[in-house]
Design a protein around this motif. Structure first.
Motif, PDB file in Angstrom:
ATOM      1  N   ARG A  16       0.832  -1.201   0.000  1.00  0.00           N
ATOM      2  CA  ARG A  16       0.000   0.000   0.000  1.00  0.00           C
ATOM      3  C   ARG A  16       0.873   1.260   0.000  1.00  0.00           C
ATOM      4  N   ASP A 308      -6.962   1.293  -1.633  1.00  0.00           N
ATOM      5  CA  ASP A 308      -7.013  -0.144  -1.336  1.00  0.00           C
ATOM      6  C   ASP A 308      -7.253  -0.984  -2.587  1.00  0.00           C
ATOM      7  N   THR A 311      -4.052  -0.992  -4.637  1.00  0.00           N
ATOM      8  CA  THR A 311      -3.057  -1.845  -3.981  1.00  0.00           C
ATOM      9  C   THR A 311      -3.373  -3.316  -4.253  1.00  0.00           C
ATOM     10  N   ASN A 312      -4.653  -3.663  -4.102  1.00  0.00           N
ATOM     11  CA  ASN A 312      -5.077  -5.031  -4.336  1.00  0.00           C
ATOM     12  C   ASN A 312      -4.781  -5.465  -5.768  1.00  0.00           C
TER      13      ASN A 312
END
Lengths: 335, 211
Positions: A16, A308, A311-312
């Motif tokens: 992240r 998020d 990042t995923n």
């Protein structure tokens, strides 16, 4: 499955952090300055937001002197509410933030939304709109070239509804129907209101205006009954040409009937999606009128990115391509 | 896995499923399998469509989270879950009304302060009475809501009424109509973008047989 592996959590934090750094580096290079939204504030500060977001979705705290505070529910609002009261003519800001917004939800409980975003204040020209959407596309394509950006211009629907004598409550209901692309609902509403036929026809037709800018502008022009609507078509035509020049047209889908959750945009608005995720990765637009709620109308445009989700996406790519994965080349960088 | 490039449609089990089977067949989606089968999925390999049969309350969850691209579901469920899905088409069947009903055709007296409402749709009830500034206590039931006023569990009910036969059989009367309800074809916002052509093709074919 193994639980509570602290190493996994540290891995996630690292990814992240890296993702955030990649985005921040782009923004700093483009001349944006860091701004920190406060993590909580008086509830009054977010009053203008309550109409659209609903008070229930704000996370409240009670201070020792019984004041009601809320955890920052929206980064843009937090920034605007601090800057606008101190605004002086001629000011220009390019700001970015990397912060967490908190929302309360009936089913999910309290959730943290980690965002990186930008706000451009004090510049109302179309060139700024173009720069902002290009920056958004450049950031999205940094992580995957497989994405779709929905683009619209709120002046079209606003101009159309401006021709009706609907009350603000009725207008909001109608916008809710457009938000769900509920043709039947709109046609029932038009009959019950009643709306003049040319207006209800345009409302129903714009739901079908999706995708290719050429089609949309050609057809949309037929429905224009005032300057505001004509402006929206003109801006979309110009935008199409601009995006084409940067090779992004394949990623873009135009939609004249687009309504967003936080219904505070006036002019350009856009949302970016990666396949396999069921929430927008990026959303933004021009929101000059929203600043008026804080005392002064100033030109404002910006967007935020769901940190998020990105990042995923990176972690998934990493797993797929092994450790030595490289980021896809930024298209603009290639030129 | 083959299901990946299929258009996935979550269909509410029960009455909706039968109505959907009829309309899909009429539109030429011939491989829409037997609604009496107990299988939870069926594949139309020609049209590349996968049908998933789930409980009505779960359809929005499947579609919202992308487990299905499209859904066939009653408007009541969309309202109850305050869904943000696109309602692309009214399929024209499953037409009924969401109503407030009670032992008389008017609100019971002396209940001006707080009304006890039995329902399987607590969110619809809360929002409807909220707009009228009427305080309520919602008594949440899974079914046979009509029993509640008869046994003194509630003052009124909020429920779906198709013919009104169940209401009449239990000596209940409609007090107010909340809204009309019918079966909708819904889509999540992301599938609508990424599979736009296929989704709109399906909508067009269904639209032709619905109107």
């Amino acid at each position: 499955m193994e639980y509570n592996l602290i190493q996994k959590e540290i891995d996630l934090f690292r990814e992240r952090y890296k993702t955030r750094r990649i985005i921040e580096d782009i923004l700093i290079k483009e001349g944006y300055e860091y701004f920190e939204p406060s993590s909580f504030d008086d509830m009054d500060r977010f009053l203008p937001l309550m109409n659209t977001m609903g008070q229930a979705s704000m996370v409240k705290l009670i201070a020792s002197d019984s004041r009601i505070l809320v955890l920052n529910p929206d980064n843009t609002t937090s920034i605007i509410s601090r800057i606008v009261p101190l605004w002086q003519d001629g000011m220009k800001f390019r700001l970015f933030y990397s912060a967490t917004a908190s929302r309360s939800d009936r089913e999910l409980g309290i959730s943290e939304i980690r965002q990186v975003g930008v706000e451009r204040l004090g510049e109302s020209d179309f060139k700024t709109d173009e720069e902002i959407i290009l920056l958004a596309l450049d950031i999205l394509s940094q992580f995957s070239i497989d994405f779709v950006m929905e683009v619209s211009n709120s002046k079209f629907v606003d101009g159309l509804l401006g021709e009706t004598d609907l009350s603000p409550v009725e207008k909001r209901r109608l916008r809710g129907l457009l938000y769900r692309k509920d043709k039947q609902g709109i046609s029932d509403f038009a009959k019950a209101a009643p709306l003049p036929e040319p207006i209800s026809n345009s409302l129903l037709s714009i739901l079908n205006l999706q995708g290719d800018a050429e089609d949309i502008t050609a057809q949309g022009e037929r429905f224009c009954i005032n300057q505001k609507m004509a402006d929206s078509i003109r801006e979309i035509t110009a935008l199409k040409k601009f995006l084409d020049a940067y090779g992004y047209l394949d990623n873009v889908s135009f939609d004249l009937s687009m309504i967003t959750e936080l219904d505070y945009y006036d002019g350009l608005m856009f949302k970016g999606y990666y396949p396999g995720y069921f929430k927008d990765a990026l959303s933004g637009g021009r929101y000059d009128s929203f600043t008026e709620d804080y005392g002064k109308k100033i030109p404002a445009i910006g967007f935020s990115l769901d940190l998020d989700q990105v990042t995923n996406l990176r972690i998934k790519q990493k797993e797929k391509e092994g450790e030595d994965f490289g980021l896809p080349q930024n298209r603009r960088g290639k030129r | 896995m083959r299901i990946l490039d299929y258009l996935k449609i979550a269909v509410a089990k029960g009455r909706t499923e039968k109505g959907a089977a009829e309309i899909f067949k009429k539109a030429g989606f011939g491989k829409y399998v037997d609604p009496d089968s107990r299988k939870l999925t069926s594949f139309d390999d020609e049209e590349k469509i996968a049908y998933i049969y789930v409980k009505p309350v779960d359809v929005t969850t499947y579609v919202q989270n992308g487990a299905a691209d499209l859904g066939v579901i009653g408007k009541d469920m969309l309202l109850e879950n305050s869904s943000s899905l696109y309602e692309l088409l009214d399929l024209g069947f499953g037409k009924c009304k969401m109503v407030v009903a009670g032992k008389e055709n008017k609100y019971p007296r002396g209940k001006e302060e707080t009304l006890r409402v039995a329902t399987s749709y607590p969110n619809i009830a809360k929002s409807y009475f909220g707009h009228k500034n009427q305080k309520i206590i919602s008594v949440n039931l899974g079914g046979s809501v009509e029993l509640a006023p008869l046994l003194g569990l509630s003052d009124v009910i909020v429920d779906l009424v198709e013919t009104g036969r169940t209401l009449r059989a239990n000596d209940l009367y409609v007090i107010e109509e909340i809204c009309s309800v019918s079966t909708k074809l819904v889509s999540n916002r992301v599938s609508y973008r990424f599979k736009h052509q296929r989704v709109m093709e399906l909508v067009k074919r269904l639209e032709e047989v619905c109107s």
